[in-house]
Design a protein around this motif. Structure first.
Motif, PDB file in Angstrom:
ATOM      1  N   LYS A   1      12.322   2.407   3.510  1.00 12.14           N
ATOM      2  CA  LYS A   1      11.803   1.058   3.788  1.00 12.14           C
ATOM      3  C   LYS A   1      11.767   0.204   2.529  1.00 12.14           C
ATOM      4  O   LYS A   1      11.274  -0.926   2.551  1.00 12.14           O
ATOM      5  CB  LYS A   1      10.395   1.152   4.382  1.00 12.14           C
ATOM      6  CG  LYS A   1      10.311   1.876   5.712  1.00 12.14           C
ATOM      7  CD  LYS A   1      11.014   1.123   6.830  1.00 12.14           C
ATOM      8  CE  LYS A   1      10.830   1.828   8.174  1.00 12.14           C
ATOM      9  NZ  LYS A   1      11.546   1.120   9.260  1.00 12.14           N
ATOM     10  N   HIS A   2      12.257   0.753   1.430  1.00 10.65           N
ATOM     11  CA  HIS A   2      12.340   0.032   0.154  1.00 10.65           C
ATOM     12  C   HIS A   2      10.966  -0.436  -0.341  1.00 10.65           C
ATOM     13  O   HIS A   2      10.812  -1.578  -0.782  1.00 10.65           O
ATOM     14  CB  HIS A   2      13.301  -1.161   0.269  1.00 10.65           C
ATOM     15  CG  HIS A   2      14.703  -0.763   0.599  1.00 10.65           C
ATOM     16  ND1 HIS A   2      15.603  -0.338  -0.353  1.00 10.65           N
ATOM     17  CD2 HIS A   2      15.354  -0.685   1.787  1.00 10.65           C
ATOM     18  CE1 HIS A   2      16.751  -0.028   0.234  1.00 10.65           C
ATOM     19  NE2 HIS A   2      16.632  -0.226   1.527  1.00 10.65           N
ATOM     20  N   VAL A   3       9.980   0.457  -0.262  1.00 12.89           N
ATOM     21  CA  VAL A   3       8.665   0.134  -0.800  1.00 12.89           C
ATOM     22  C   VAL A   3       8.760   0.011  -2.321  1.00 12.89           C
ATOM     23  O   VAL A   3       9.660   0.573  -2.958  1.00 12.89           O
ATOM     24  CB  VAL A   3       7.619   1.206  -0.420  1.00 12.89           C
ATOM     25  CG1 VAL A   3       7.409   1.238   1.091  1.00 12.89           C
ATOM     26  CG2 VAL A   3       8.032   2.586  -0.923  1.00 12.89           C
ATOM     27  N   ASP A   4       7.836  -0.737  -2.895  1.00 10.27           N
ATOM     28  CA  ASP A   4       7.819  -0.921  -4.349  1.00 10.27           C
ATOM     29  C   ASP A   4       7.193   0.258  -5.072  1.00 10.27           C
ATOM     30  O   ASP A   4       7.427   0.460  -6.270  1.00 10.27           O
ATOM     31  CB  ASP A   4       7.042  -2.193  -4.703  1.00 10.27           C
ATOM     32  CG  ASP A   4       7.716  -3.445  -4.160  1.00 10.27           C
ATOM     33  OD1 ASP A   4       8.948  -3.506  -4.236  1.00 10.27           O
ATOM     34  OD2 ASP A   4       7.010  -4.331  -3.656  1.00 10.27           O
ATOM     35  N   ALA A   5       6.370   1.023  -4.365  1.00 10.01           N
ATOM     36  CA  ALA A   5       5.686   2.174  -4.957  1.00 10.01           C
ATOM     37  C   ALA A   5       5.142   3.026  -3.827  1.00 10.01           C
ATOM     38  O   ALA A   5       5.083   2.588  -2.665  1.00 10.01           O
ATOM     39  CB  ALA A   5       4.559   1.723  -5.887  1.00 10.01           C
ATOM     40  N   ALA A   6       4.755   4.248  -4.165  1.00  6.47           N
ATOM     41  CA  ALA A   6       4.141   5.142  -3.181  1.00  6.47           C
ATOM     42  C   ALA A   6       2.820   5.657  -3.736  1.00  6.47           C
ATOM     43  O   ALA A   6       2.735   6.052  -4.898  1.00  6.47           O
ATOM     44  CB  ALA A   6       5.072   6.311  -2.860  1.00  6.47           C
ATOM     45  N   ILE A   7       1.789   5.635  -2.885  1.00  6.01           N
ATOM     46  CA  ILE A   7       0.482   6.178  -3.246  1.00  6.01           C
ATOM     47  C   ILE A   7       0.213   7.379  -2.346  1.00  6.01           C
ATOM     48  O   ILE A   7       0.226   7.252  -1.117  1.00  6.01           O
ATOM     49  CB  ILE A   7      -0.633   5.134  -3.075  1.00  6.01           C
ATOM     50  CG1 ILE A   7      -0.366   3.906  -3.952  1.00  6.01           C
ATOM     51  CG2 ILE A   7      -1.985   5.746  -3.431  1.00  6.01           C
ATOM     52  CD1 ILE A   7      -1.398   2.798  -3.775  1.00  6.01           C
ATOM     53  N   LEU A   8      -0.019   8.530  -2.937  1.00  7.49           N
ATOM     54  CA  LEU A   8      -0.321   9.750  -2.193  1.00  7.49           C
ATOM     55  C   LEU A   8      -1.806  10.041  -2.345  1.00  7.49           C
ATOM     56  O   LEU A   8      -2.289  10.243  -3.456  1.00  7.49           O
ATOM     57  CB  LEU A   8       0.509  10.921  -2.722  1.00  7.49           C
ATOM     58  CG  LEU A   8       1.994  10.668  -3.000  1.00  7.49           C
ATOM     59  CD1 LEU A   8       2.678  11.955  -3.445  1.00  7.49           C
ATOM     60  CD2 LEU A   8       2.682  10.088  -1.778  1.00  7.49           C
ATOM     61  N   ILE A   9      -2.516  10.062  -1.221  1.00  6.99           N
ATOM     62  CA  ILE A   9      -3.971  10.237  -1.261  1.00  6.99           C
ATOM     63  C   ILE A   9      -4.319  11.695  -1.003  1.00  6.99           C
ATOM     64  O   ILE A   9      -4.028  12.236   0.061  1.00  6.99           O
ATOM     65  CB  ILE A   9      -4.668   9.357  -0.211  1.00  6.99           C
ATOM     66  CG1 ILE A   9      -4.276   7.897  -0.371  1.00  6.99           C
ATOM     67  CG2 ILE A   9      -6.184   9.498  -0.324  1.00  6.99           C
ATOM     68  CD1 ILE A   9      -4.809   7.001   0.735  1.00  6.99           C
ATOM     69  N   GLY A  10      -4.946  12.323  -1.968  1.00  5.43           N
ATOM     70  CA  GLY A  10      -5.467  13.665  -1.756  1.00  5.43           C
ATOM     71  C   GLY A  10      -4.622  14.747  -2.386  1.00  5.43           C
ATOM     72  O   GLY A  10      -3.394  14.621  -2.525  1.00  5.43           O
ATOM     73  N   SER A  11      -5.268  15.836  -2.744  1.00  2.00           N
ATOM     74  CA  SER A  11      -4.591  16.923  -3.444  1.00  2.00           C
ATOM     75  C   SER A  11      -3.682  17.734  -2.526  1.00  2.00           C
ATOM     76  O   SER A  11      -2.945  18.603  -2.990  1.00  2.00           O
ATOM     77  CB  SER A  11      -5.619  17.845  -4.087  1.00  2.00           C
ATOM     78  OG  SER A  11      -6.350  18.551  -3.104  1.00  2.00           O
ATOM     79  N   ALA A  12      -3.707  17.459  -1.217  1.00  2.00           N
ATOM     80  CA  ALA A  12      -2.811  18.162  -0.297  1.00  2.00           C
ATOM     81  C   ALA A  12      -1.350  17.870  -0.604  1.00  2.00           C
ATOM     82  O   ALA A  12      -0.454  18.604  -0.176  1.00  2.00           O
ATOM     83  CB  ALA A  12      -3.124  17.779   1.149  1.00  2.00           C
TER      84      ALA A  12
END
Length: 348
Positions: free
Chosen positions: A119-130
């Motif tokens: 989707k051509h996002v500008d960045a990715a945020i991953l929430i959580g240590s999983a």
């Protein structure tokens, strides 16, 4: 030439005899393009009645104004608060959030991350240590070669990845140490997952006991499903089997609350400490003492780092924040050994 619909930037490039990159630069404002070439491209656009759509404009200016956000389960209160906080902060900055709830399976996490990149996002945020896998994080490393990746409460050491963590090992160490100072020696520990976060908390529990000269009893370390019924049954089984305990620490508030009912049923009132400082802790009866792992502060810090990265400023690769013990009715650090075990049968 595209004959099936409106012209696109490929058609413009072909008709003008220039590269797609040149068309993109013209759309982005004409930087590094000669006046003659810019005029030629604009003339072709006018002749073909070309109107760039939002996607094309985003590609050309190098930004879609969209950030991918991944969590395993948005129905979880911790993740729900994190998603809500991030979405609000992104919206204030004029950015949109594209949320994917991945579940726990690695293949689904990989698929969701790939979807966001598509989707051509500008960045990715991953929430959580999983999202911190024990063996292989190559999919995250690959993603970070395309866009900045921000990990909340996990540590992945690779380029273009920025990690913001709560020091949960020290937080659990401090919580269990407080129980020990109150006189507790047989502290039941309840946890649900062996994630990066879960492992750190368990390490803190073990380290606190060792620091007090107490050898951890493996029978008091119980992995359970994050379900009130599951916890109630497990703790009731332990108590019915005569397993001695004089305090409880849990990796999640829900687990701590689930343990309180069987304690009451067995005539016990032991000190109990949860983790996450969720709404559950505030509405439990009695109210639950809990470790606040600062989810809103983690998200706010992560957002600030992301803004620095996207705007070309330097940013730290790793930030570690301290937690705070929020004292309520189930345990107060001012309690003495005698007041820690309230009326009932007491520890067995």
């Amino acid at each position: 030439m595209n004959t099936k619909g409106s012209p696109n930037i490929y058609d413009i490039a072909q008709s003008a005899g220039v590269s797609i990159a040149t068309v993109s630069r013209v759309l982005a404002g004409g930087h590094n393009v000669s006046a003659r070439t810019e005029k030629k491209v604009l003339s072709v656009m006018e002749a073909l009645h070309y109107t760039p759509n939002a996607f094309a404009r985003g590609l050309c200016r190098g930004s879609m104004g969209m950030v991918g956000v991944l969590c395993t389960d948005v129905s979880d209160l911790y993740y729900a608060k994190a998603v809500s906080t991030l979405e609000r902060l992104l919206r204030q900055k004029g950015l949109d959030a594209l949320l994917c709830c991945t579940g726990e399976k690695l293949e689904d996490k990989k698929k969701s991350l790939s979807l966001l990149l598509g989707k051509h996002v500008d960045a990715a945020i991953l929430i959580g240590s999983a999202f911190k896998e024990q063996d292989d994080n190559s999919h995250i490393e690959a993603a970070a070669r395309s866009v900045p990746v921000v990990v909340i409460n996990g540590w992945i050491d690779c380029e273009n990845t920025y990690c913001i963590l709560c020091d949960e090992e020290t937080a659990m160490f401090d919580a269990v140490s407080a129980l020990c100072r109150c006189g507790c020696r047989r502290i039941l520990y309840l946890y649900d997952q062996n994630t990066f976060s879960g492992a750190r908390k368990l390490a803190g529990y073990r380290r606190a006991l060792h620091a007090q000269g107490i050898e951890p009893d493996e029978g008091l370390i119980q992995r359970v499903e994050k379900s009130l019924d599951e916890v109630r049954v497990r703790v009731d089984q332990l108590l019915s089997a005569g397993i001695a305990m004089d305090g409880i620490a849990a990796s999640e508030d829900l687990l701590a609350i689930g343990a309180m009912q069987p304690l009451h049923a067995h005539g016990l009132h032991l000190p109990v400490i949860g983790f996450n400082n969720s709404t559950f802790a505030e509405i439990a009866s009695p109210t639950l003492t809990s470790v606040d792992n600062m989810v809103e502060t983690l998200c706010t810090t992560a957002f600030g780092i992301l803004c620095d990265v996207l705007e070309g400023r330097s940013a730290p690769r790793k930030v570690v924040l301290s937690a705070q013990l929020i004292e309520r009715e189930t345990f107060r650090t001012s309690q003495t050994t005698e007041s820690c075990i309230l009326p009932g049968k007491g520890p067995r």
